[in-house]
Design a protein around this motif. Structure first.
Motif, PDB file in Angstrom:
ATOM      1  N   GLU A  19       0.805  -1.223   0.000  1.00 44.24           N
ATOM      2  CA  GLU A  19       0.000   0.000   0.000  1.00 44.24           C
ATOM      3  C   GLU A  19       0.839   1.276   0.000  1.00 44.24           C
ATOM      4  O   GLU A  19       0.588   2.180  -0.804  1.00 44.24           O
ATOM      5  CB  GLU A  19      -0.974  -0.004   1.187  1.00 44.24           C
ATOM      6  N   PRO A  20       1.857   1.408   0.868  1.00 44.07           N
ATOM      7  CA  PRO A  20       2.643   2.647   0.831  1.00 44.07           C
ATOM      8  C   PRO A  20       3.403   2.825  -0.485  1.00 44.07           C
ATOM      9  O   PRO A  20       3.567   3.948  -0.973  1.00 44.07           O
ATOM     10  CB  PRO A  20       3.610   2.493   2.011  1.00 44.07           C
ATOM     11  N   ILE A  21       3.842   1.709  -1.091  1.00 47.38           N
ATOM     12  CA  ILE A  21       4.554   1.794  -2.380  1.00 47.38           C
ATOM     13  C   ILE A  21       3.594   2.263  -3.467  1.00 47.38           C
ATOM     14  O   ILE A  21       3.908   3.157  -4.267  1.00 47.38           O
ATOM     15  CB  ILE A  21       5.149   0.423  -2.770  1.00 47.38           C
ATOM     16  N   GLY A  26       1.624   6.159  -7.208  1.00 48.91           N
ATOM     17  CA  GLY A  26       0.443   6.804  -7.781  1.00 48.91           C
ATOM     18  C   GLY A  26       0.516   8.312  -7.682  1.00 48.91           C
ATOM     19  O   GLY A  26       0.138   9.029  -8.616  1.00 48.91           O
ATOM     20  N   GLU A  27       1.013   8.814  -6.547  1.00 48.37           N
ATOM     21  CA  GLU A  27       1.138  10.260  -6.382  1.00 48.37           C
ATOM     22  C   GLU A  27       2.127  10.855  -7.369  1.00 48.37           C
ATOM     23  O   GLU A  27       1.958  11.979  -7.853  1.00 48.37           O
ATOM     24  CB  GLU A  27       1.565  10.585  -4.945  1.00 48.37           C
ATOM     25  N   VAL A  28       3.182  10.099  -7.681  1.00 47.34           N
ATOM     26  CA  VAL A  28       4.192  10.586  -8.625  1.00 47.34           C
ATOM     27  C   VAL A  28       3.664  10.541 -10.059  1.00 47.34           C
ATOM     28  O   VAL A  28       3.712  11.530 -10.793  1.00 47.34           O
ATOM     29  CB  VAL A  28       5.491   9.752  -8.513  1.00 47.34           C
ATOM     30  N   THR A 451      -4.584  -2.967  -4.148  1.00 47.80           N
ATOM     31  CA  THR A 451      -3.384  -2.146  -4.028  1.00 47.80           C
ATOM     32  C   THR A 451      -2.404  -2.439  -5.163  1.00 47.80           C
ATOM     33  O   THR A 451      -1.836  -1.522  -5.768  1.00 47.80           O
ATOM     34  CB  THR A 451      -2.694  -2.407  -2.674  1.00 47.80           C
ATOM     35  N   LEU A 452      -2.225  -3.730  -5.469  1.00 47.46           N
ATOM     36  CA  LEU A 452      -1.322  -4.099  -6.553  1.00 47.46           C
ATOM     37  C   LEU A 452      -1.878  -3.654  -7.906  1.00 47.46           C
ATOM     38  O   LEU A 452      -1.124  -3.290  -8.809  1.00 47.46           O
ATOM     39  CB  LEU A 452      -1.077  -5.602  -6.554  1.00 47.46           C
ATOM     40  N   ILE A 453      -3.194  -3.693  -8.055  1.00 45.81           N
ATOM     41  CA  ILE A 453      -3.815  -3.250  -9.307  1.00 45.81           C
ATOM     42  C   ILE A 453      -3.607  -1.751  -9.486  1.00 45.81           C
ATOM     43  O   ILE A 453      -3.299  -1.271 -10.582  1.00 45.81           O
ATOM     44  CB  ILE A 453      -5.310  -3.613  -9.317  1.00 45.81           C
TER      45      ILE A 453
END
Length: 515
Positions: A19-21, A26-28, A451-453
Protein backbone atom coordinates in the motif's frame (compact mmCIF):
# COMPACT_ATOMS: atom_id res chain seq x y z
CA UNK A 1 -8.68 -22.39 7.64
CA UNK A 2 -11.43 -21.94 5.03
CA UNK A 3 -10.71 -20.84 1.47
CA UNK A 4 -12.57 -17.58 2.07
CA UNK A 5 -10.60 -16.66 5.22
CA UNK A 6 -7.33 -17.64 3.54
CA UNK A 7 -7.95 -15.36 0.55
CA UNK A 8 -8.97 -12.50 2.84
CA UNK A 9 -5.75 -12.98 4.80
CA UNK A 10 -3.67 -12.90 1.59
CA UNK A 11 -5.53 -9.80 0.41
CA UNK A 12 -4.91 -7.97 3.68
CA UNK A 13 -1.27 -9.06 3.93
CA UNK A 14 -0.27 -8.15 0.39
CA UNK A 15 -2.22 -4.89 0.44
CA UNK A 16 -0.66 -3.89 3.75
CA UNK A 17 2.85 -4.46 2.41
CA UNK A 18 2.43 -2.76 -0.98
CA UNK A 19 0.00 0.00 0.00
CA UNK A 20 2.64 2.65 0.83
CA UNK A 21 4.55 1.79 -2.38
CA UNK A 22 1.42 2.02 -4.50
CA UNK A 23 0.40 5.27 -2.85
CA UNK A 24 3.79 6.89 -3.46
CA UNK A 25 4.00 5.67 -7.06
CA UNK A 26 0.44 6.80 -7.78
CA UNK A 27 1.14 10.26 -6.38
CA UNK A 28 4.19 10.59 -8.63
CA UNK A 29 2.73 9.18 -11.85
CA UNK A 30 -0.70 10.76 -11.50
CA UNK A 31 0.58 14.04 -10.06
CA UNK A 32 -2.02 16.69 -10.79
CA UNK A 33 -1.86 20.45 -10.94
CA UNK A 34 -4.85 22.73 -10.27
CA UNK A 35 -6.21 24.21 -13.50
CA UNK A 36 -9.36 26.31 -13.65
CA UNK A 37 -10.83 24.90 -10.47
CA UNK A 38 -10.04 21.25 -11.19
CA UNK A 39 -6.99 18.99 -11.14
CA UNK A 40 -5.11 18.07 -14.32
CA UNK A 41 -3.04 14.85 -14.08
CA UNK A 42 0.22 15.60 -15.89
CA UNK A 43 0.34 12.11 -17.42
CA UNK A 44 -2.94 12.86 -19.22
CA UNK A 45 -1.52 16.13 -20.53
CA UNK A 46 1.60 14.23 -21.66
CA UNK A 47 -0.51 11.78 -23.68
CA UNK A 48 -2.75 14.47 -25.19
CA UNK A 49 0.18 16.69 -26.18
CA UNK A 50 1.78 13.70 -27.92
CA UNK A 51 -1.42 13.22 -29.91
CA UNK A 52 -1.41 16.90 -30.90
CA UNK A 53 2.26 16.85 -31.91
CA UNK A 54 2.02 13.69 -34.00
CA UNK A 55 -1.25 14.82 -35.62
CA UNK A 56 0.51 17.99 -36.75
CA UNK A 57 3.79 16.26 -37.65
CA UNK A 58 2.09 13.77 -39.97
CA UNK A 59 -0.46 16.16 -41.42
CA UNK A 60 -3.55 14.67 -39.71
CA UNK A 61 -2.73 11.22 -41.05
CA UNK A 62 -5.64 9.76 -39.08
CA UNK A 63 -8.08 11.62 -41.33
CA UNK A 64 -6.19 11.78 -44.63
CA UNK A 65 -5.36 8.08 -44.70
CA UNK A 66 -8.39 6.63 -42.93
CA UNK A 67 -9.78 5.11 -46.13
CA UNK A 68 -6.37 3.64 -46.98
CA UNK A 69 -6.18 2.11 -43.50
CA UNK A 70 -9.51 0.36 -44.08
CA UNK A 71 -8.25 -0.94 -47.44
CA UNK A 72 -5.13 -2.33 -45.78
CA UNK A 73 -7.22 -4.11 -43.13
CA UNK A 74 -9.33 -5.65 -45.86
CA UNK A 75 -6.18 -7.14 -47.41
CA UNK A 76 -5.89 -5.03 -50.56
CA UNK A 77 -2.13 -4.55 -50.17
CA UNK A 78 -1.21 -7.90 -48.61
CA UNK A 79 2.01 -9.67 -49.59
CA UNK A 80 1.60 -13.38 -48.91
CA UNK A 81 5.35 -14.01 -48.82
CA UNK A 82 5.97 -11.40 -46.12
CA UNK A 83 7.46 -12.28 -42.74
CA UNK A 84 5.01 -12.38 -39.84
CA UNK A 85 2.44 -14.58 -38.14
CA UNK A 86 -1.01 -13.00 -38.68
CA UNK A 87 -2.81 -10.84 -41.23
CA UNK A 88 -3.70 -7.17 -40.76
CA UNK A 89 -7.23 -7.85 -39.54
CA UNK A 90 -6.11 -10.40 -36.96
CA UNK A 91 -3.36 -8.08 -35.68
CA UNK A 92 -5.92 -5.28 -35.31
CA UNK A 93 -8.45 -7.41 -33.41
CA UNK A 94 -5.74 -8.82 -31.14
CA UNK A 95 -4.65 -5.29 -30.21
CA UNK A 96 -8.23 -3.98 -29.89
CA UNK A 97 -9.03 -6.82 -27.51
CA UNK A 98 -6.37 -5.45 -25.16
CA UNK A 99 -7.97 -1.99 -25.02
CA UNK A 100 -11.70 -2.61 -25.35
CA UNK A 101 -12.86 -3.75 -21.96
CA UNK A 102 -14.49 -2.73 -18.73
CA UNK A 103 -13.28 0.84 -19.18
CA UNK A 104 -15.63 1.19 -22.14
CA UNK A 105 -18.59 -0.02 -20.07
CA UNK A 106 -17.95 1.28 -16.56
CA UNK A 107 -15.31 3.98 -17.10
CA UNK A 108 -17.41 5.99 -19.53
CA UNK A 109 -20.31 6.02 -17.08
CA UNK A 110 -17.98 7.46 -14.46
CA UNK A 111 -16.76 10.08 -16.94
CA UNK A 112 -20.24 11.39 -17.81
CA UNK A 113 -21.18 11.32 -14.12
CA UNK A 114 -18.24 13.46 -13.01
CA UNK A 115 -17.72 15.55 -16.14
CA UNK A 116 -21.30 15.66 -17.36
CA UNK A 117 -22.47 14.84 -20.90
CA UNK A 118 -19.87 17.26 -22.29
CA UNK A 119 -17.08 14.90 -21.27
CA UNK A 120 -18.16 12.75 -24.24
CA UNK A 121 -17.12 15.45 -26.73
CA UNK A 122 -13.62 15.74 -25.25
CA UNK A 123 -13.35 11.97 -24.99
CA UNK A 124 -13.95 11.69 -28.75
CA UNK A 125 -11.44 14.45 -29.49
CA UNK A 126 -8.78 12.73 -27.40
CA UNK A 127 -9.50 9.45 -29.19
CA UNK A 128 -8.99 11.15 -32.56
CA UNK A 129 -5.65 12.57 -31.41
CA UNK A 130 -4.60 9.19 -30.03
CA UNK A 131 -4.98 7.70 -33.51
CA UNK A 132 -1.85 9.58 -34.63
CA UNK A 133 0.17 8.40 -31.63
CA UNK A 134 -0.87 4.82 -32.21
CA UNK A 135 0.21 5.11 -35.87
CA UNK A 136 3.71 6.23 -34.84
CA UNK A 137 4.40 3.59 -32.18
CA UNK A 138 3.07 0.67 -34.22
CA UNK A 139 5.07 1.67 -37.32
CA UNK A 140 8.19 1.59 -35.15
CA UNK A 141 7.11 -1.71 -33.62
CA UNK A 142 7.02 -3.41 -37.02
CA UNK A 143 10.18 -1.74 -38.34
CA UNK A 144 12.37 -2.86 -35.46
CA UNK A 145 10.73 -6.21 -34.71
CA UNK A 146 12.69 -9.45 -34.55
CA UNK A 147 11.66 -12.31 -36.80
CA UNK A 148 12.93 -15.53 -35.24
CA UNK A 149 14.17 -18.59 -37.09
CA UNK A 150 10.94 -20.48 -36.34
CA UNK A 151 8.86 -17.71 -37.95
CA UNK A 152 7.60 -16.21 -34.70
CA UNK A 153 7.95 -12.48 -34.13
CA UNK A 154 8.84 -10.26 -31.16
CA UNK A 155 8.20 -6.53 -31.14
CA UNK A 156 7.30 -3.60 -28.94
CA UNK A 157 9.11 -0.81 -27.07
CA UNK A 158 11.66 -3.28 -25.70
CA UNK A 159 12.85 -3.71 -29.30
CA UNK A 160 12.33 -0.38 -31.05
CA UNK A 161 13.75 1.75 -28.23
CA UNK A 162 17.26 0.20 -28.20
CA UNK A 163 17.44 -0.48 -31.96
CA UNK A 164 15.90 2.80 -33.05
CA UNK A 165 17.95 4.97 -30.72
CA UNK A 166 21.11 3.12 -31.77
CA UNK A 167 20.25 3.72 -35.43
CA UNK A 168 19.78 7.44 -34.93
CA UNK A 169 22.29 8.29 -32.20
CA UNK A 170 24.90 5.52 -32.26
CA UNK A 171 26.28 3.50 -29.36
CA UNK A 172 25.26 5.97 -26.64
CA UNK A 173 21.69 5.99 -27.93
CA UNK A 174 21.71 2.21 -28.00
CA UNK A 175 22.93 2.00 -24.40
CA UNK A 176 20.20 4.33 -23.24
CA UNK A 177 17.69 2.37 -25.28
CA UNK A 178 18.70 -0.91 -23.61
CA UNK A 179 18.09 0.55 -20.16
CA UNK A 180 14.71 1.89 -21.26
CA UNK A 181 13.87 -1.48 -22.84
CA UNK A 182 14.46 -3.35 -19.58
CA UNK A 183 12.30 -0.86 -17.67
CA UNK A 184 9.58 -1.09 -20.31
CA UNK A 185 9.61 -4.89 -20.12
CA UNK A 186 9.29 -4.87 -16.33
CA UNK A 187 6.35 -2.46 -16.50
CA UNK A 188 4.54 -4.42 -19.20
CA UNK A 189 5.07 -7.70 -17.35
CA UNK A 190 3.84 -6.30 -14.03
CA UNK A 191 0.72 -4.76 -15.52
CA UNK A 192 0.03 -7.88 -17.57
CA UNK A 193 -0.08 -10.06 -14.47
CA UNK A 194 -2.14 -7.74 -12.28
CA UNK A 195 -4.07 -5.26 -14.45
CA UNK A 196 -4.42 -7.28 -17.64
CA UNK A 197 -5.13 -10.57 -15.90
CA UNK A 198 -6.08 -10.59 -12.21
CA UNK A 199 -8.23 -7.44 -12.39
CA UNK A 200 -10.11 -8.50 -15.53
CA UNK A 201 -10.96 -11.94 -14.13
CA UNK A 202 -11.94 -10.40 -10.79
CA UNK A 203 -14.35 -7.88 -12.33
CA UNK A 204 -15.95 -10.33 -14.75
CA UNK A 205 -16.54 -12.72 -11.85
CA UNK A 206 -18.05 -9.89 -9.78
CA UNK A 207 -20.52 -9.11 -12.61
CA UNK A 208 -21.43 -12.80 -12.91
CA UNK A 209 -22.09 -13.00 -9.17
CA UNK A 210 -24.29 -9.87 -9.27
CA UNK A 211 -26.71 -11.41 -11.80
CA UNK A 212 -26.82 -14.91 -10.29
CA UNK A 213 -28.04 -14.24 -6.78
CA UNK A 214 -25.17 -12.29 -5.27
CA UNK A 215 -22.70 -13.62 -2.72
CA UNK A 216 -25.41 -15.83 -1.21
CA UNK A 217 -25.85 -17.75 -4.46
CA UNK A 218 -23.90 -20.83 -5.53
CA UNK A 219 -21.73 -18.82 -7.94
CA UNK A 220 -20.85 -16.35 -5.18
CA UNK A 221 -19.44 -19.04 -2.88
CA UNK A 222 -15.73 -19.71 -2.48
CA UNK A 223 -16.14 -22.96 -4.41
CA UNK A 224 -17.91 -21.09 -7.21
CA UNK A 225 -15.10 -18.53 -7.35
CA UNK A 226 -12.47 -21.26 -7.52
CA UNK A 227 -14.33 -23.11 -10.28
CA UNK A 228 -14.71 -19.89 -12.30
CA UNK A 229 -11.02 -19.09 -11.90
CA UNK A 230 -9.94 -22.58 -12.97
CA UNK A 231 -12.27 -22.47 -15.98
CA UNK A 232 -10.90 -19.12 -17.17
CA UNK A 233 -7.32 -20.24 -16.49
CA UNK A 234 -7.85 -23.40 -18.55
CA UNK A 235 -9.25 -21.40 -21.48
CA UNK A 236 -6.45 -18.84 -21.31
CA UNK A 237 -3.76 -21.50 -20.91
CA UNK A 238 -4.92 -23.45 -23.97
CA UNK A 239 -5.00 -20.35 -26.16
CA UNK A 240 -1.65 -19.04 -24.85
CA UNK A 241 0.03 -22.31 -25.77
CA UNK A 242 -0.80 -21.60 -29.40
CA UNK A 243 0.97 -18.23 -29.38
CA UNK A 244 -0.16 -15.13 -31.26
CA UNK A 245 -1.63 -17.21 -34.10
CA UNK A 246 -4.00 -18.88 -31.63
CA UNK A 247 -4.74 -15.61 -29.80
CA UNK A 248 -5.40 -13.79 -33.08
CA UNK A 249 -7.64 -16.62 -34.27
CA UNK A 250 -9.76 -16.32 -31.13
CA UNK A 251 -9.82 -12.51 -30.92
CA UNK A 252 -10.58 -12.11 -34.64
CA UNK A 253 -13.89 -13.84 -33.86
CA UNK A 254 -14.41 -12.72 -30.28
CA UNK A 255 -13.78 -8.98 -30.71
CA UNK A 256 -16.19 -8.41 -33.63
CA UNK A 257 -18.82 -10.56 -31.88
CA UNK A 258 -18.67 -8.73 -28.56
CA UNK A 259 -18.49 -5.32 -30.25
CA UNK A 260 -21.53 -6.11 -32.39
CA UNK A 261 -23.53 -7.37 -29.39
CA UNK A 262 -22.71 -4.27 -27.40
CA UNK A 263 -23.19 -1.71 -30.17
CA UNK A 264 -26.51 -3.30 -31.28
CA UNK A 265 -27.77 -3.05 -27.69
CA UNK A 266 -26.76 0.62 -27.62
CA UNK A 267 -28.58 1.21 -30.92
CA UNK A 268 -31.73 -0.46 -29.56
CA UNK A 269 -31.81 1.94 -26.60
CA UNK A 270 -31.09 4.90 -28.87
CA UNK A 271 -33.73 3.94 -31.47
CA UNK A 272 -36.41 3.35 -28.84
CA UNK A 273 -35.64 6.85 -27.54
CA UNK A 274 -34.96 8.33 -31.00
CA UNK A 275 -37.01 11.44 -30.20
CA UNK A 276 -34.51 12.29 -27.46
CA UNK A 277 -31.44 11.98 -29.71
CA UNK A 278 -31.29 15.66 -30.82
CA UNK A 279 -31.61 16.80 -27.23
CA UNK A 280 -28.90 14.37 -26.09
CA UNK A 281 -26.50 15.52 -28.80
CA UNK A 282 -27.24 19.12 -27.82
CA UNK A 283 -26.50 18.28 -24.18
CA UNK A 284 -23.15 16.76 -25.15
CA UNK A 285 -22.08 19.75 -27.27
CA UNK A 286 -23.36 22.40 -24.87
CA UNK A 287 -21.92 20.51 -21.93
CA UNK A 288 -18.50 20.47 -23.58
CA UNK A 289 -18.32 24.27 -23.68
CA UNK A 290 -20.78 25.42 -21.03
CA UNK A 291 -21.18 22.59 -18.52
CA UNK A 292 -23.47 23.05 -15.56
CA UNK A 293 -22.80 21.44 -12.21
CA UNK A 294 -19.31 20.28 -13.21
CA UNK A 295 -16.35 21.15 -11.00
CA UNK A 296 -13.93 23.23 -13.04
CA UNK A 297 -16.48 24.13 -15.73
CA UNK A 298 -15.26 23.59 -19.29
CA UNK A 299 -11.79 22.51 -18.13
CA UNK A 300 -13.36 20.03 -15.75
CA UNK A 301 -15.38 18.39 -18.52
CA UNK A 302 -12.36 18.48 -20.85
CA UNK A 303 -9.99 16.87 -18.35
CA UNK A 304 -12.44 14.12 -17.41
CA UNK A 305 -13.09 13.33 -21.07
CA UNK A 306 -9.40 13.33 -21.97
CA UNK A 307 -8.54 11.22 -18.95
CA UNK A 308 -11.13 8.55 -19.78
CA UNK A 309 -10.07 8.36 -23.42
CA UNK A 310 -6.34 8.27 -22.66
CA UNK A 311 -6.82 5.48 -20.12
CA UNK A 312 -9.09 3.55 -22.47
CA UNK A 313 -7.27 3.41 -25.82
CA UNK A 314 -3.69 3.13 -24.44
CA UNK A 315 -2.28 5.26 -27.27
CA UNK A 316 1.35 6.05 -26.45
CA UNK A 317 1.75 3.36 -23.81
CA UNK A 318 3.71 1.01 -26.08
CA UNK A 319 1.53 -2.05 -25.48
CA UNK A 320 -0.28 -2.31 -28.83
CA UNK A 321 2.92 -2.47 -30.95
CA UNK A 322 3.64 -5.87 -29.39
CA UNK A 323 0.55 -7.41 -31.02
CA UNK A 324 0.76 -5.42 -34.24
CA UNK A 325 4.42 -6.43 -34.75
CA UNK A 326 3.34 -9.98 -35.57
CA UNK A 327 1.63 -8.87 -38.78
CA UNK A 328 2.63 -10.25 -42.18
CA UNK A 329 3.94 -7.23 -44.09
CA UNK A 330 7.01 -5.75 -45.75
CA UNK A 331 5.88 -2.21 -44.95
CA UNK A 332 5.92 -1.06 -41.31
CA UNK A 333 3.75 1.97 -42.08
CA UNK A 334 1.00 -0.28 -43.48
CA UNK A 335 0.39 -1.68 -40.00
CA UNK A 336 0.81 1.77 -38.48
CA UNK A 337 -2.17 2.88 -40.58
CA UNK A 338 -4.14 -0.19 -39.48
CA UNK A 339 -3.35 0.64 -35.85
CA UNK A 340 -4.81 4.13 -36.06
CA UNK A 341 -8.21 2.44 -36.43
CA UNK A 342 -7.80 1.04 -32.91
CA UNK A 343 -8.53 4.25 -30.92
CA UNK A 344 -11.31 4.99 -33.40
CA UNK A 345 -13.03 1.69 -32.60
CA UNK A 346 -12.29 1.80 -28.88
CA UNK A 347 -12.96 5.44 -28.06
CA UNK A 348 -14.75 7.17 -30.92
CA UNK A 349 -17.24 4.34 -31.53
CA UNK A 350 -17.67 2.14 -28.44
CA UNK A 351 -17.06 4.73 -25.70
CA UNK A 352 -19.29 7.24 -27.51
CA UNK A 353 -22.06 4.69 -27.92
CA UNK A 354 -21.93 3.99 -24.18
CA UNK A 355 -22.06 7.69 -23.31
CA UNK A 356 -24.90 8.40 -25.74
CA UNK A 357 -26.90 5.46 -24.37
CA UNK A 358 -26.55 6.75 -20.80
CA UNK A 359 -27.40 10.36 -21.71
CA UNK A 360 -30.47 9.32 -23.72
CA UNK A 361 -31.76 6.71 -21.27
CA UNK A 362 -31.01 8.96 -18.28
CA UNK A 363 -31.36 6.22 -15.62
CA UNK A 364 -32.03 7.20 -12.02
CA UNK A 365 -28.63 5.86 -10.92
CA UNK A 366 -26.88 8.33 -13.26
CA UNK A 367 -28.72 11.25 -11.64
CA UNK A 368 -27.76 9.91 -8.21
CA UNK A 369 -24.11 9.60 -9.26
CA UNK A 370 -24.07 13.17 -10.61
CA UNK A 371 -25.51 14.30 -7.28
CA UNK A 372 -22.52 12.78 -5.49
CA UNK A 373 -23.78 9.31 -4.63
CA UNK A 374 -21.27 6.46 -4.84
CA UNK A 375 -22.63 4.42 -7.74
CA UNK A 376 -20.56 1.88 -9.66
CA UNK A 377 -20.01 2.72 -13.32
CA UNK A 378 -21.15 -0.67 -14.57
CA UNK A 379 -24.37 -0.24 -12.56
CA UNK A 380 -25.17 3.02 -14.36
CA UNK A 381 -24.53 1.47 -17.77
CA UNK A 382 -26.57 -1.61 -16.91
CA UNK A 383 -29.45 0.56 -15.65
CA UNK A 384 -29.39 2.57 -18.89
CA UNK A 385 -29.89 -0.60 -20.93
CA UNK A 386 -32.48 -1.91 -18.50
CA UNK A 387 -34.76 1.07 -19.22
CA UNK A 388 -35.46 -0.56 -22.59
CA UNK A 389 -34.17 -4.11 -22.21
CA UNK A 390 -35.08 -5.42 -18.72
CA UNK A 391 -33.19 -8.66 -19.37
CA UNK A 392 -30.04 -6.93 -20.62
CA UNK A 393 -27.98 -7.27 -17.40
CA UNK A 394 -27.54 -10.93 -18.37
CA UNK A 395 -26.35 -9.98 -21.86
CA UNK A 396 -24.11 -7.33 -20.32
CA UNK A 397 -22.59 -10.04 -18.15
CA UNK A 398 -21.75 -12.03 -21.26
CA UNK A 399 -20.27 -8.91 -22.87
CA UNK A 400 -18.21 -8.13 -19.76
CA UNK A 401 -16.85 -11.67 -19.68
CA UNK A 402 -15.99 -11.60 -23.40
CA UNK A 403 -14.29 -8.23 -23.01
CA UNK A 404 -12.38 -9.49 -19.98
CA UNK A 405 -11.25 -12.81 -21.49
CA UNK A 406 -10.06 -11.16 -24.70
CA UNK A 407 -8.10 -8.64 -22.64
CA UNK A 408 -6.55 -11.42 -20.54
CA UNK A 409 -5.48 -13.24 -23.70
CA UNK A 410 -3.87 -10.22 -25.32
CA UNK A 411 -2.08 -9.10 -22.18
CA UNK A 412 -0.90 -12.68 -21.74
CA UNK A 413 0.89 -12.30 -25.07
CA UNK A 414 2.23 -8.86 -24.17
CA UNK A 415 3.56 -10.21 -20.89
CA UNK A 416 5.14 -13.19 -22.64
CA UNK A 417 7.13 -10.92 -24.95
CA UNK A 418 8.28 -8.83 -21.99
CA UNK A 419 9.20 -12.02 -20.08
CA UNK A 420 11.23 -13.51 -22.94
CA UNK A 421 13.05 -10.21 -23.45
CA UNK A 422 14.10 -10.28 -19.80
CA UNK A 423 14.68 -14.03 -19.32
CA UNK A 424 15.24 -15.46 -22.80
CA UNK A 425 13.13 -17.37 -25.34
CA UNK A 426 13.83 -20.93 -24.19
CA UNK A 427 10.97 -23.42 -24.02
CA UNK A 428 11.45 -23.74 -20.25
CA UNK A 429 11.32 -19.98 -19.77
CA UNK A 430 8.09 -19.62 -21.76
CA UNK A 431 6.51 -22.56 -19.92
CA UNK A 432 7.26 -20.97 -16.55
CA UNK A 433 5.62 -17.72 -17.67
CA UNK A 434 2.51 -19.42 -19.06
CA UNK A 435 2.08 -21.44 -15.84
CA UNK A 436 2.47 -18.26 -13.77
CA UNK A 437 -0.03 -16.36 -15.92
CA UNK A 438 -2.68 -19.06 -15.69
CA UNK A 439 -2.26 -19.18 -11.89
CA UNK A 440 -2.93 -15.44 -11.77
CA UNK A 441 -6.16 -16.07 -13.69
CA UNK A 442 -7.27 -18.46 -10.94
CA UNK A 443 -6.30 -15.93 -8.27
CA UNK A 444 -8.33 -13.26 -10.05
CA UNK A 445 -11.63 -14.83 -9.00
CA UNK A 446 -10.45 -15.34 -5.41
CA UNK A 447 -8.37 -12.27 -4.62
CA UNK A 448 -8.85 -8.54 -5.07
CA UNK A 449 -5.33 -7.21 -4.41
CA UNK A 450 -6.61 -3.72 -5.25
CA UNK A 451 -3.38 -2.15 -4.03
CA UNK A 452 -1.32 -4.10 -6.55
CA UNK A 453 -3.82 -3.25 -9.31
CA UNK A 454 -3.51 0.45 -8.46
CA UNK A 455 0.26 0.10 -8.58
CA UNK A 456 0.03 -1.71 -11.92
CA UNK A 457 -1.89 1.24 -13.37
CA UNK A 458 0.82 3.62 -12.19
CA UNK A 459 3.55 1.39 -13.63
CA UNK A 460 1.80 1.18 -17.00
CA UNK A 461 1.48 4.94 -17.33
CA UNK A 462 5.11 5.38 -16.31
CA UNK A 463 5.80 3.41 -19.47
CA UNK A 464 4.07 6.18 -21.44
CA UNK A 465 6.71 8.69 -20.32
CA UNK A 466 9.56 6.48 -21.55
CA UNK A 467 7.79 5.37 -24.71
CA UNK A 468 6.70 8.80 -25.94
CA UNK A 469 10.19 10.25 -25.49
CA UNK A 470 11.35 7.49 -27.84
CA UNK A 471 8.50 8.26 -30.27
CA UNK A 472 9.54 11.91 -30.49
CA UNK A 473 13.16 10.97 -31.20
CA UNK A 474 12.20 8.36 -33.82
CA UNK A 475 9.41 10.27 -35.59
CA UNK A 476 11.63 11.05 -38.64
CA UNK A 477 12.04 7.29 -39.14
CA UNK A 478 8.26 6.91 -39.20
CA UNK A 479 7.96 9.71 -41.76
CA UNK A 480 10.33 7.87 -44.11
CA UNK A 481 8.41 4.62 -43.66
CA UNK A 482 5.11 6.33 -44.46
CA UNK A 483 6.55 7.86 -47.63
CA UNK A 484 7.89 4.46 -48.73
CA UNK A 485 4.55 2.76 -48.23
CA UNK A 486 2.63 5.49 -50.03
CA UNK A 487 5.05 5.19 -52.97
CA UNK A 488 4.33 1.45 -53.05
CA UNK A 489 0.57 2.04 -52.87
CA UNK A 490 0.64 4.53 -55.74
CA UNK A 491 2.68 2.13 -57.88
CA UNK A 492 0.38 -0.80 -57.10
CA UNK A 493 -2.78 1.21 -57.71
CA UNK A 494 -1.33 2.32 -61.06
CA UNK A 495 -0.86 -1.33 -62.01
CA UNK A 496 2.94 -1.18 -62.06
CA UNK A 497 5.00 -4.27 -61.33
CA UNK A 498 6.44 -4.12 -57.85
CA UNK A 499 8.35 -6.48 -55.64
CA UNK A 500 6.59 -5.02 -52.64
CA UNK A 501 9.77 -3.14 -51.80
CA UNK A 502 9.87 0.22 -53.63
CA UNK A 503 13.06 1.38 -52.01
CA UNK A 504 15.27 -1.63 -52.68
CA UNK A 505 17.68 -2.82 -49.98
CA UNK A 506 16.93 0.17 -47.76
CA UNK A 507 13.26 -0.75 -47.78
CA UNK A 508 14.07 -4.34 -46.95
CA UNK A 509 15.79 -3.18 -43.79
CA UNK A 510 12.49 -1.74 -42.61
CA UNK A 511 10.82 -5.07 -41.90
CA UNK A 512 12.81 -6.04 -38.84
CA UNK A 513 15.75 -8.34 -38.24
CA UNK A 514 15.87 -12.11 -38.38
CA UNK A 515 17.49 -13.86 -35.45
Amino acid sequence: MSLESMTESIDDGVSGFFEPIAKWLGEVVFYAVPVGGTDLPLIVAWLVVAGLVFSAWFGLVQFRKFRLAVSVVRGKYDDKDSAGEVNHFQALTAAVSGTVGLGNIAGVAVAVSIGGPGATFWMVLCGLLGMATKFVEVTLGVKYREVHADGTVSGGPMHYLPKGLADRFGAKGGSLGKVLAVLASIMILFFGLFGGNLFQVNQSYAQLVSVTGGEDGAVGSSAGALFFGILVAALVGVVLLGGIRSIASVTSRLVPAMAIIYVVACLVVILVNVAQVPEAVSEIIEGAFAPEGVAGGVLGALIIGFKRAAFSNEAGLGSAPIAHSAVRTKHPASEGLVALLEPFIDTVVICTMTALTIVIANPASWAEARAGESIGGVTITSDAFETVLPWFPYILTVAVMLFAISTVLTWGYYGLKAWTYLFGRSSASETVYKALYTLFAVAGSLLTLQTLIDMADAVLFTLAVINIIGLYLLAPVVKRELDRFLTYVRARDAGQETSGDPEGPEGRESVGTTV
